[in-house]
Structure formats: C-alpha cells, structure tokens
Design an enzyme around this catalytic site. Structure first.
Site, PDB file in Angstrom:
ATOM      1  CD  GLU A 138      44.191  34.368  39.753  1.00  0.00           C
ATOM      2  OE1 GLU A 138      43.175  35.033  40.302  1.00  0.00           O
ATOM      3  OE2 GLU A 138      44.056  33.143  39.888  1.00  0.00           O
ATOM      4  CG  HIS A 187      45.452  35.698  44.210  1.00  0.00           C
ATOM      5  ND1 HIS A 187      45.567  34.964  42.989  1.00  0.00           N
ATOM      6  CD2 HIS A 187      44.647  34.682  44.644  1.00  0.00           C
ATOM      7  CE1 HIS A 187      45.162  33.957  42.698  1.00  0.00           C
ATOM      8  NE2 HIS A 187      44.514  33.510  43.866  1.00  0.00           N
ATOM      9  CB  SER A 234      42.858  22.880  42.295  1.00  0.00           C
ATOM     10  OG  SER A 234      43.086  23.183  41.082  1.00  0.00           O
ATOM     11  CD  GLU A 277      45.607  30.806  46.549  1.00  0.00           C
ATOM     12  OE1 GLU A 277      44.574  30.390  46.707  1.00  0.00           O
ATOM     13  OE2 GLU A 277      45.761  31.929  45.839  1.00  0.00           O
ATOM     14  CG  ASN A 283      40.013  34.798  45.446  1.00  0.00           C
ATOM     15  OD1 ASN A 283      39.171  35.605  45.206  1.00  0.00           O
ATOM     16  ND2 ASN A 283      41.146  34.756  44.942  1.00  0.00           N
ATOM     17  CD1 TRP A 284      33.472  33.912  46.049  1.00  0.00           C
ATOM     18  CD2 TRP A 284      31.779  35.387  45.558  1.00  0.00           C
ATOM     19  NE1 TRP A 284      32.382  33.716  46.967  1.00  0.00           N
ATOM     20  CE2 TRP A 284      31.411  34.688  46.565  1.00  0.00           C
ATOM     21  CE3 TRP A 284      31.152  36.362  45.314  1.00  0.00           C
ATOM     22  CZ2 TRP A 284      30.111  34.899  47.292  1.00  0.00           C
ATOM     23  CZ3 TRP A 284      29.830  36.794  45.643  1.00  0.00           C
ATOM     24  CH2 TRP A 284      29.435  35.849  46.571  1.00  0.00           C
ATOM     25  CE  LYS A 285      41.061  32.655  42.035  1.00  0.00           C
ATOM     26  NZ  LYS A 285      41.924  31.716  41.299  1.00  0.00           N
ATOM     27  N   GLY A 295      38.830  28.926  45.275  1.00  0.00           N
ATOM     28  CA  GLY A 295      38.624  29.790  43.953  1.00  0.00           C
ATOM     29  C   GLY A 295      37.361  28.998  43.489  1.00  0.00           C
ATOM     30  N   GLY A 296      37.576  28.237  42.152  1.00  0.00           N
ATOM     31  CA  GLY A 296      36.326  27.740  41.661  1.00  0.00           C
ATOM     32  C   GLY A 296      35.294  26.984  42.571  1.00  0.00           C
ATOM     33  N   GLY A 326      43.440  26.951  39.674  1.00  0.00           N
ATOM     34  CA  GLY A 326      42.372  26.661  38.587  1.00  0.00           C
ATOM     35  C   GLY A 326      42.935  25.640  37.397  1.00  0.00           C
TER      36      GLY A 326
HETATM   37  P1  13P Z   1      41.124  27.414  42.588  1.00  0.00           P
HETATM   38  O1  13P Z   1      40.643  26.915  43.626  1.00  0.00           O
HETATM   39  O2  13P Z   1      40.081  27.694  41.307  1.00  0.00           O
HETATM   40  O3  13P Z   1      42.276  26.636  42.177  1.00  0.00           O
HETATM   41  O4  13P Z   1      41.703  28.874  42.955  1.00  0.00           O
HETATM   42  C1  13P Z   1      42.484  28.870  44.043  1.00  0.00           C
HETATM   43  C2  13P Z   1      42.687  30.401  44.335  1.00  0.00           C
HETATM   44  O5  13P Z   1      43.679  30.894  43.645  1.00  0.00           O
HETATM   45  C3  13P Z   1      42.109  30.990  45.472  1.00  0.00           C
HETATM   46  O6  13P Z   1      42.621  32.314  45.792  1.00  0.00           O
END
Ligand code: 13P
Length: 248
Positions: free
Chosen positions: A96, A94, A212, A166, A9-11, A233-234, A172
C-alpha cells in the site's frame, strides 16, 4: 530452526481508545503463544499500546520508519521516536505504501537500513500484482524486490530482517494464495537471499506470508515448510481472530 512470527498490521484503523480495548483483550489470549507476536498500530496508538505491552510477550511494531534521524520530512517518523515508544519492529515497503505513497525499492532499502541501525527489526514487504502473476513474472519480481531491499546490508544485517511475502491480489480481498503457491514463492525469495549471502544466512531469515490470512487458513499456511509466519491485516483487528491465528 526459525521461530514463527505472527504480526498484526492494523493499517489505518483504531483510535487510541479502540486500540487500548483491543490490546487489553488480546494480552491474556496470546500470553502462552509459542511464536513471536507483534502488533503494528498506527503511530498515534503507539504510546498507549506500548505502555500496555510492557511485561507481556507481545512486541510493538510500527507501520513504517524514515531513514533520516530528524528534520523536514512532514508526515514521517524517525527511529528515535519509535524507540521512545518501545517499538522493536517496523513494517517497511508495504504494497500500500508502494502503490499509493510512492515507496520504491530504493526508499525501502533506506528505511530498512535505518531500522537495523536502531536495532529495530524491519519487516520488509515484497509481492507481485495480479497482472504480474498472470504474466508469469512473480519469481522475477519478488527476487528483484528482495535483493534491492537488502542492498548494502552485511550478512549479519540480512539475517536480522524479516520478510513478508504479500501477493497484492490477496490483500484485503479474501483471496489467499494457495499454501503451495505461497510456499513456492517464499522458497524463491529465500533462494534470492542465498544467491547474495549463501545458504546459511538465507536459512536464518524468517519469511512470513500475508494476504487474507485468517483463523480458518492459518494452520494450513503455517504447516508449509518455507512459511515462517504471517502478516495479518483484517483479522488482526479482532482480538479473538488474531489470537486464533497466533495459536495456528
Ligand atoms: P489482509 O490480511 O487484510 O488481507 O491484509 C494483509 C496485509 O496487507 C498485511 O500487511
């Protein structure tokens, strides 16, 4: 046996030029992956990434999807638009989106339904906040979110969904749920599905962990029997890191 699925997920990261570079690096690194590999770039990158992914083992995903086929929904995107880009997965709900953009259990359900109807696999996100975990209501929260997301789905539709567990406090932050805790909560989610559809359907649904997840902790998390994959994510923004997770 459920096939593992690792999705990035590149956000809100990567311009089209940056996306192109990342994908060109990633394709050879994951070409022998034993799991399903998905990348979910921002909408403006879908065209360039989709073209590069043709003929590869990497599938294209979107970060959301609207339930209406078209119309006055500023800022949204329809299933047909995503299909035209080669999308076959869509993240839905998600945390967010729930936290900052007013996504509710009801809109999550509508988005997931629209995805299924377009033959796009929804990756439905559920997870508790830190406060909820500390108050001991994690199991209740994730069960409720799961059942609400699946409302009105047939057994056949339910089976086609992917769920991403999640925990919000792990996103994050560099804080990962312990593999035991993640495994236990994912079992609770599977039990919630079994409660509605029975064990056969519940056993078919793939449930990822997200929060994470990185090259260092992926193998331990993926070794847990209930964890079928990761939503990254990251660590999905660097080709080498993401490919290491893919090769957990
Ligand atoms: P991180 O891997 O950056 O913690 O993000 C997880 C996430 O929200 C994937 O959708």
């Amino acid at each position: 046996m459920r096939k593992p699925i690792i999705a990035g997920n590149w956000k809100m990261n990567m311009t089209p030029a940056e996306a192109e570079q990342l994908i060109v690096e990633l394709i050879p690194l994951v070409k022998d992956a034993a799991c399903d590999v998905v990348v979910c770039p921002p909408y403006v990158d879908l065209a360039v990434v989709g073209k590069l992914l043709v003929g590869t083992n990497i599938k294209l995903g979107a970060q959301s999807i609207h339930w209406a086929p078209k119309g006055a929904f500023t800022g949204e995107i329809s299933a047909d638009m995503l299909l035209a880009m080669g999308v076959s997965y869509a993240i839905v709900g998600h945390s967010e989106r729930r936290q900052y953009f007013g996504e509710t259990d009801e809109t999550v359900n509508k988005r997931a339904k629209a995805a299924l109807e377009a033959n796009i696999t929804p990756i439905i996100c559920v997870g508790e906040s830190l406060e909820q975990r500390e108050n001991g209501v994690t199991d209740t929260i994730v069960s409720k979110q799961t059942v609400a997301a699946f409302a009105g789905f047939s057994a056949e539709e339910a089976e086609r969904c992917v769920i991403a567990y999640e925990p919000i406090w792990a996103i994050g932050t560099g804080k990962t749920a312990t593999s035991e805790d993640a495994n236990a909560t994912i079992k609770v989610i599977r039990d919630a599905i079994a409660g509605v559809y029975g064990a056969k359907v519940a056993d078919a649904v793939r449930i990822q962990y997200g929060g994470s997840m990185n090259p260092k902790n992926a193998s331990e998390l993926m070794a847990m029997p209930a964890i079928d994959g990761g939503l990254i994510g990251g660590a999905s923004l660097k080709s080498e890191d993401f490919s290491k997770v893919v090769h957990f």
